[in-house]
Design an enzyme around this catalytic site. Structure first.
Site, PDB file in Angstrom:
ATOM      1  N   TYR A 107      -2.629  -4.621   1.708  1.00  0.00           N
ATOM      2  CA  TYR A 107      -1.782  -3.836   0.790  1.00  0.00           C
ATOM      3  C   TYR A 107      -1.430  -2.499   1.409  1.00  0.00           C
ATOM      4  O   TYR A 107      -1.585  -1.436   0.798  1.00  0.00           O
ATOM      5  CB  TYR A 107      -2.511  -3.627  -0.543  1.00  0.00           C
ATOM      6  CG  TYR A 107      -3.036  -4.897  -1.149  1.00  0.00           C
ATOM      7  CD1 TYR A 107      -2.177  -5.929  -1.531  1.00  0.00           C
ATOM      8  CD2 TYR A 107      -4.408  -5.075  -1.327  1.00  0.00           C
ATOM      9  CE1 TYR A 107      -2.668  -7.100  -2.078  1.00  0.00           C
ATOM     10  CE2 TYR A 107      -4.901  -6.251  -1.886  1.00  0.00           C
ATOM     11  CZ  TYR A 107      -4.028  -7.265  -2.257  1.00  0.00           C
ATOM     12  OH  TYR A 107      -4.518  -8.426  -2.797  1.00  0.00           O
ATOM     13  N   LEU A 108      -0.911  -2.581   2.625  1.00  0.00           N
ATOM     14  CA  LEU A 108      -0.631  -1.392   3.439  1.00  0.00           C
ATOM     15  C   LEU A 108       0.204  -0.348   2.712  1.00  0.00           C
ATOM     16  O   LEU A 108       0.074   0.846   2.932  1.00  0.00           O
ATOM     17  CB  LEU A 108       0.111  -1.880   4.688  1.00  0.00           C
ATOM     18  CG  LEU A 108       0.063  -1.043   5.947  1.00  0.00           C
ATOM     19  CD1 LEU A 108      -1.372  -0.897   6.415  1.00  0.00           C
ATOM     20  CD2 LEU A 108       0.883  -1.700   7.066  1.00  0.00           C
ATOM     21  N   LYS A 109       1.094  -0.792   1.855  1.00  0.00           N
ATOM     22  CA  LYS A 109       2.047   0.143   1.248  1.00  0.00           C
ATOM     23  C   LYS A 109       1.550   0.760  -0.058  1.00  0.00           C
ATOM     24  O   LYS A 109       2.297   1.443  -0.734  1.00  0.00           O
ATOM     25  CB  LYS A 109       3.379  -0.570   0.988  1.00  0.00           C
ATOM     26  CG  LYS A 109       4.177  -0.805   2.262  1.00  0.00           C
ATOM     27  CD  LYS A 109       5.571  -1.293   1.928  1.00  0.00           C
ATOM     28  CE  LYS A 109       6.312  -1.812   3.131  1.00  0.00           C
ATOM     29  NZ  LYS A 109       6.498  -0.837   4.195  1.00  0.00           N
ATOM     30  N   THR A 110       0.309   0.506  -0.403  1.00  0.00           N
ATOM     31  CA  THR A 110      -0.197   1.032  -1.675  1.00  0.00           C
ATOM     32  C   THR A 110      -0.919   2.365  -1.461  1.00  0.00           C
ATOM     33  O   THR A 110      -1.754   2.490  -0.573  1.00  0.00           O
ATOM     34  CB  THR A 110      -1.184   0.012  -2.289  1.00  0.00           C
ATOM     35  OG1 THR A 110      -0.563  -1.263  -2.266  1.00  0.00           O
ATOM     36  CG2 THR A 110      -1.529   0.379  -3.708  1.00  0.00           C
ATOM     37  N   ASP A 142       4.476  -2.815  10.881  1.00  0.00           N
ATOM     38  CA  ASP A 142       4.812  -1.565  10.209  1.00  0.00           C
ATOM     39  C   ASP A 142       4.222  -0.376  10.970  1.00  0.00           C
ATOM     40  O   ASP A 142       3.144   0.108  10.669  1.00  0.00           O
ATOM     41  CB  ASP A 142       4.294  -1.606   8.769  1.00  0.00           C
ATOM     42  CG  ASP A 142       4.896  -0.483   7.939  1.00  0.00           C
ATOM     43  OD1 ASP A 142       5.641   0.339   8.507  1.00  0.00           O
ATOM     44  OD2 ASP A 142       4.624  -0.426   6.731  1.00  0.00           O
TER      45      ASP A 142
END
Lengths: 322, 493
Positions: A107-110, A142
């Site tokens: 959940y890299l973008k959290t 990313d």
């Protein structure tokens, strides 16, 4: 504890060890804009509301909050409650960090996965292994993840350890820029390390640092001149040390005119020339030169600046005026 | 100027491909399919009906299961939906309004502030979304929602999040970032909760988030002096993260909301006044607008891809810059302007007219930002969602309308000002906070609607992202003021 095995997921309401908890449904009233939750999510959050109401902080709360987080990693209340539970039961930090290694990549973008890490590392006081973890996290698709970069910057400045933390940063950022010279997150990190965070050990001679950085950014511009990230670094650096832009006019001018095939192939570290494939003139260079003229002032220079900017507006970039 | 797909210059790659340039080229190829082939093509249409259907479906039927990821952002889902309606010039019927008010109040936390859903912890972001949603559907009185906001507890909740460097946690045990500060300042401004105590050091914090590129980052890192009584150092105070559209909008709008404190003697002596570098900010914001091949959309960071939501986050910074005195034709603020003679001034005059291309941005939104089945989006071929639908519409609104602080409007409001008789209130400061938001007015001589008046959307207040009417309604209520009528220009004959 892991729930992503594809097996039939047992609801908390089916589990005997949760029978003592009174689940609490979410207030819906006369619903507007409801979300269609899955049964497992509704079940887990019903039990979570029940637990929060009872104020229970125990081992099984970790199981419950993990289940919610895996279904919705942005559930900040579940994260908060998990953190408070860890503190209350004196839960093992290393196990928690291992779980976070998995969840952070997933959940890299959290926001929450990175913030929870920050809380754990603040407690453990062991920042060094984190740098390697971040390096791995940034090596995937990313490479510009905002949270990951700012977490790294927080680690460096919060723990502020010269030998364990700062000493490897220039190498790290150079590797990232070698992979993608257009990665602006990496350029920003370079600025953070070299200019914005005080003076690193071994970097007290600022003249030398300026020379080194100047050569570095010019070399990178010469590789791929149409790269605003590198030009912005050059501007930012000169602004920071209060050196006028005109100090690099000779270099910049090479990029404001079409490629000159008759130019002798000399190695000039101060003014590395564009490659044969470079698409010139380069917009950022023209704009830079216009700024040089504008800052020097006087009628003649302003005229030159205006002429360059007009050319910029009509030929290269119709949309972006200055 | 309208683009056509011929003769567009791709972003140069200097025969040196990297991940960034590959992603950029792919995006340009996709966008190119959305540009009309000939310049005789009919003007683009804002598909209002399709967007309305998308919004009504979300509001009445509800959000599909994938929105579970936003279960902790329920106030946002509602705010995005309601404000999209307002932008499309549509209001809700009384029944749905009442249902929405009750839902919003179910998010209020017993200890103050609003959470992301019923029973969730209070958090600055849903607090903004809840207060703004109430500005749209609520009103005074026992069932209106406005008077049911517990302002005293909200203030205590805000103070409980305050940090030594002037920043705020977004929630207990949570991160610091400028989105939270923006959300806090909007809520506090609308509800008459803004005090010197609350915002002490906040302008300095915002200033420290500006990066060398000119835009703002999420946060900054404080350093303190060693010893028994550590004090915050002025330097180093590095930004955490690079310049970013979302954080830049939030920082700049916060900066504008804090102006009354800057002007009101909160900072003496003068050299301690925090400052930001406006020329760098103007340059960065203008750089975020993509080229013709990107249809004039905005990106959120240097060397990233265009995305419809930055139409608001980046496009929305320009009216705020104007409020800070940036002249539209040079991008230089009035008080920073170098001493030049008039003749040199004239030289500049034919260089630029505007800070960004309003028409090109509308092209991006209309050609690429609309999903064929309703709702708006990041870019093709992505799906529409509630978030992008609002911020694309807000960006469109900001590109169509020119909303500026008006001296005439300010004078009207001052003439109608009702003094507060409470002894402990700083009357001048309170008035200035009020005027700072209430003086904004649409300059109706400067409207630019690509595709003609059927594409018109409502004007949006550059600070709150509510309509001007909704902003004025809720503020007049909480400041106990009567709203002076607006002098409308006569309709065109």
């Amino acid at each position: 504890m892991s729930q992503n095995t594809g097996e039939q997921i047992l609801l908390f309401s089916d589990k005997r060890e949760w029978a003592d908890v009174v689940p609490l449904e979410q207030y819906e009233g006369d619903p507007v804009a409801p979300i269609f939750y899955s049964e497992t999510y509704k079940d887990a959050t019903d039990y979570f509301r029940g637990i929060v109401k009872a104020g229970e902080k125990s081992q099984r709360v970790l199981e419950l909050t993990e289940s919610i987080i895996r279904q919705n990693p942005a559930h900040y209340t579940a994260w908060q409650y998990r953190y408070e539970t860890l503190l209350a039961i004196n839960g093992p930090l290393d196990t928690e960090l291992l779980l976070m290694d998995e969840l952070a990549i997933k959940y890299l973008k959290t926001y929450q996965v990175w913030h929870h890490r920050k809380l754990l590392v603040t407690l453990s006081g062991k920042p060094k292994p984190e740098l390697d973890f971040i390096t791995v996290a940034l090596s995937g698709d990313d490479q510009k993840n905002y949270h990951t970069w700012s977490y790294r910057q927080w680690l460096l400045s919060y723990f502020n350890n010269e030998e364990d933390l700062w000493s490897g940063e220039l190498d790290f950022v150079e590797k990232m820029l070698t992979k993608d010279v257009r990665n602006n997150s990496a350029w920003h990190h370079r600025f953070f390390v070299v200019w914005a965070s005080g003076v690193r050990s071994g970097e007290q001679d600022r003249e030398r640092v300026l020379r080194r950085e100047s050569i570095y950014v010019k070399q990178n511009i010469s590789l791929a001149p149409n790269n605003p990230a590198a030009w912005n670094y050059l501007r930012g650096m000169l602004d920071h040390v209060k050196v006028p832009y005109s100090a690099v006019s000779d270099f910049v001018k090479l990029y404001t005119v079409p490629f000159d095939p008759s130019r002798p192939d000399l190695v000039d570290l101060e003014n590395p020339p564009p490659s044969q494939e470079a698409q010139l003139p380069c917009v950022q260079a023209v704009e830079f030169l216009a700024d040089v003229y504008e800052r020097e002032g006087g009628k003649e220079n302003i005229e030159k600046a205006v002429e360059l900017l007009k050319k910029l507006a009509t030929e290269y970039e119709k949309i972006r005026k200055k | 100027m309208i683009s056509t797909s011929s003769n567009l210059r791709p972003t140069p790659t200097d025969a040196f491909p990297t991940l960034t340039s590959l992603a950029q080229s792919e995006t340009e190829a996709v966008l190119q399919e959305h540009i009309p082939i000939s310049s005789n093509a009919p003007p683009p249409t804002l598909e209002k009906r399709a967007h309305m259907q998308f919004l009504v479906r979300n509001l009445i039927q509800g959000f599909p299961g994938r929105y579970t990821s936003q279960d902790a952002s329920q106030p946002w889902l509602l705010f995005w939906t309601l404000q999209s309606f307002s932008t499309l010039q549509v209001g809700l019927d009384p029944g749905n309004k009442q249902r929405a008010i009750e839902k919003i109040l179910s998010w209020q936390h017993p200890d103050g502030g609003f959470g992301g859903g019923p029973g969730q912890a209070a958090h600055l972001l849903p607090t903004y979304a809840s207060v703004c949603a109430l500005a749209i559907v609520g009103g005074p009185g026992p069932k209106g929602g406005w008077d049911q906001i517990d302002r005293e507890k909200m203030y205590k909740f805000f103070m409980s999040l305050k940090q030594k460097d002037g920043s705020f946690l977004v929630s207990k045990h949570s991160e610091v970032d400028v989105r939270g500060i923006y959300c806090l300042l909007v809520a506090a401004t609308l509800l008459d909760l803004l005090t010197p105590e609350l915002v002490e050091g906040t302008a300095e914090f915002i200033a420290s988030c500006q990066t060398y590129e000119g835009g703002f980052a999420s946060s900054s890192q404080p350093y303190f002096s060693a010893g028994d009584a550590p004090t915050l150092l002025k330097w180093p105070r590095p930004s955490l993260g690079e310049a970013h559209g979302g954080y830049t909008y939030c920082s700049l709008a916060s900066w504008v909301m804090l102006q009354p404190f800057n002007n009101n003697g909160a900072y003496t002596p003068k050299e301690d006044k925090p400052s930001i570098n406006i020329p760098n900010l103007v340059r960065w914001a203008a750089q975020m607008q993509g080229n013709e091949i990107e249809l004039g959309g905005f990106k959120g960071r240097t060397n990233k891809l265009v995305d419809g939501c930055y139409s608001w986050w980046c496009g929305g910074t320009f009216p705020l810059l104007e409020a800070l005195g940036v002249q539209a034709h040079t991008g230089i603020p009035l008080d920073h302007k170098p001493e030049v003679q008039d003749s040199l001034e004239d030289l500049w005059d034919d260089v630029d007219e505007v800070l960004y291309d309003r028409e090109a941005l509308q092209q991006y939104l209309l050609y690429a930002g609309q999903h064929p089945t309703g709702g708006l989006r990041d870019k093709p071929p992505k799906n529409a969602d509630a978030y992008h639908t609002l911020y694309c519409l807000s960006g469109l609104s900001s590109a169509q309308h020119h909303v500026v602080p008006s001296a005439a409007r300010q004078a009207e409001i001052i003439a109608h000002w009702k003094s507060d008789t409470r002894p402990d209130v700083n009357e001048d400061l309170r008035k200035e906070i009020y005027l700072n938001v209430m003086s904004w007015t649409e300059d109706e001589t400067n409207v630019c609607i690509l595709g003609g008046s059927t594409n018109r959307v409502n004007a949006t207040h550059p600070i709150t992202n509510l309509t001007i009417t909704h902003t004025e309604g809720i503020m007049a209520h909480f400041y106990g003021q009567a709203l002076p009528p607006r002098q409308r220009p006569p309709p065109p004959k």
